[in-house]
Design an enzyme around this catalytic site. Structure first.
Site, PDB file in Angstrom:
ATOM      1  N   ILE A 277      40.588  50.631  42.068  1.00  0.00           N
ATOM      2  CA  ILE A 277      40.925  51.649  41.168  1.00  0.00           C
ATOM      3  C   ILE A 277      39.953  52.668  40.957  1.00  0.00           C
ATOM      4  O   ILE A 277      38.758  52.337  40.850  1.00  0.00           O
ATOM      5  CB  ILE A 277      41.448  50.888  39.849  1.00  0.00           C
ATOM      6  CG1 ILE A 277      40.418  50.239  39.369  1.00  0.00           C
ATOM      7  CG2 ILE A 277      42.908  50.099  40.282  1.00  0.00           C
ATOM      8  CD1 ILE A 277      40.789  49.820  37.814  1.00  0.00           C
TER       9      ILE A 277
ATOM     10  N   TYR B  59      43.337  39.501  45.410  1.00  0.00           N
ATOM     11  CA  TYR B  59      43.531  39.929  44.079  1.00  0.00           C
ATOM     12  C   TYR B  59      43.781  38.374  43.508  1.00  0.00           C
ATOM     13  O   TYR B  59      43.170  38.127  42.449  1.00  0.00           O
ATOM     14  CB  TYR B  59      44.741  40.757  43.709  1.00  0.00           C
ATOM     15  CG  TYR B  59      45.077  40.783  42.255  1.00  0.00           C
ATOM     16  CD1 TYR B  59      44.248  41.718  41.500  1.00  0.00           C
ATOM     17  CD2 TYR B  59      45.993  40.249  41.587  1.00  0.00           C
ATOM     18  CE1 TYR B  59      44.874  41.793  40.098  1.00  0.00           C
ATOM     19  CE2 TYR B  59      46.528  40.292  40.654  1.00  0.00           C
ATOM     20  CZ  TYR B  59      45.909  41.057  39.767  1.00  0.00           C
ATOM     21  OH  TYR B  59      46.152  41.336  38.376  1.00  0.00           O
TER      22      TYR B  59
ATOM     23  N   ALA C  14      40.108  41.803  36.347  1.00  0.00           N
ATOM     24  CA  ALA C  14      40.238  42.365  37.868  1.00  0.00           C
ATOM     25  C   ALA C  14      41.107  43.357  37.988  1.00  0.00           C
ATOM     26  O   ALA C  14      40.852  44.156  38.723  1.00  0.00           O
ATOM     27  CB  ALA C  14      41.495  41.129  38.392  1.00  0.00           C
ATOM     28  N   GLU C  15      41.939  44.018  36.882  1.00  0.00           N
ATOM     29  CA  GLU C  15      42.506  45.121  36.941  1.00  0.00           C
ATOM     30  C   GLU C  15      41.796  46.354  36.608  1.00  0.00           C
ATOM     31  O   GLU C  15      41.986  47.384  37.159  1.00  0.00           O
ATOM     32  CB  GLU C  15      43.882  45.009  36.110  1.00  0.00           C
ATOM     33  CG  GLU C  15      45.024  44.091  36.534  1.00  0.00           C
ATOM     34  CD  GLU C  15      45.761  44.535  37.630  1.00  0.00           C
ATOM     35  OE1 GLU C  15      45.729  46.010  38.054  1.00  0.00           O
ATOM     36  OE2 GLU C  15      46.650  44.024  38.205  1.00  0.00           O
ATOM     37  N   SER C  16      41.027  46.233  35.532  1.00  0.00           N
ATOM     38  CA  SER C  16      40.390  47.542  34.813  1.00  0.00           C
ATOM     39  C   SER C  16      39.003  47.548  34.622  1.00  0.00           C
ATOM     40  O   SER C  16      38.524  48.297  33.955  1.00  0.00           O
ATOM     41  CB  SER C  16      41.240  47.866  33.684  1.00  0.00           C
ATOM     42  OG  SER C  16      41.049  47.119  32.764  1.00  0.00           O
TER      43      SER C  16
END
Length: 189
Positions: A50, A179, A91-93
């Site tokens: 990201i 992930y 993990a996401e952000s």
């Protein structure tokens, strides 16, 4: 051909992939890889991290503390393991409330527009709404997959329909498989 394979494998194992990688096979069977597809027949095979993730890493500890209370409240309210929420958010952000993915996911829990709408999130940039919406989604995934953490985490990344389509197993997408490993490693720390 060997040179292309080596370059491609280097891209696969690189920790700092900076662009999505696309693949196209022409009518003669030639395979092309690029980060700038020339037409819609190219298929994305590697999705980059990201945007802003690497910039968020130096602030991870401070941001984790900043959002700890909101995360604890959401975990308690929705009966989801707080360690799982922290693992997904990291993990996401990397605890960056302003993170935006190349796919259009936004915020700490990287909510897509349809997921946000489904869980009543009016402002995906609002940390409280984002965490609560993402937590409710994660809880529903855990319920859908009978508390199977691997499948719920895979579904959070790839969507529940992808997990169902692959006979209730982790889809064979490299991004999703990585992930799941990353989130479970963070969860078990």
């Amino acid at each position: 051909m060997i040179r292309i394979t080596v370059v491609f494998l280097t891209l696969l194992v690189s920790n700092e992939t900076l662009a999505d990688i696309y693949k196209f096979i022409d009518t003669d069977g030639r395979v092309y890889y690029t980060d700038e597809p020339k037409h819609g027949l190219y298929k994305r095979i590697i999705q980059s991290k990201i945007r802003h993730y690497s910039q968020s890493r130096p602030f991870l500890s401070a941001n984790k503390k900043k959002f700890a209370e909101l995360i604890a409240q959401a975990a308690s309210r929705h009966q989801v393991d707080i360690r799982l929420l922290h693992a997904v958010i990291q993990a996401e952000s990397a605890y960056n409330a302003t993170a935006i993915s190349s796919a259009g996911a936004v915020g700490l829990m990287q909510l897509m527009p349809d997921t946000a709408k489904r869980y009543g999130v009016m402002d995906r940039n609002d940390p409280d709404q984002n965490i609560n919406g993402g937590t409710r989604y994660l809880k529903d995934l855990l319920k859908l997959f009978n508390s199977n953490l691997d499948l719920a985490v895979a579904a959070y990344n790839a969507g529940e329909n992808a997990v169902i389509r692959y006979n209730n197993s982790i889809p064979p997408f490299p991004e999703t498989r990585n992930y799941v490993k990353q989130v479970l490693t963070l969860y078990n720390q």
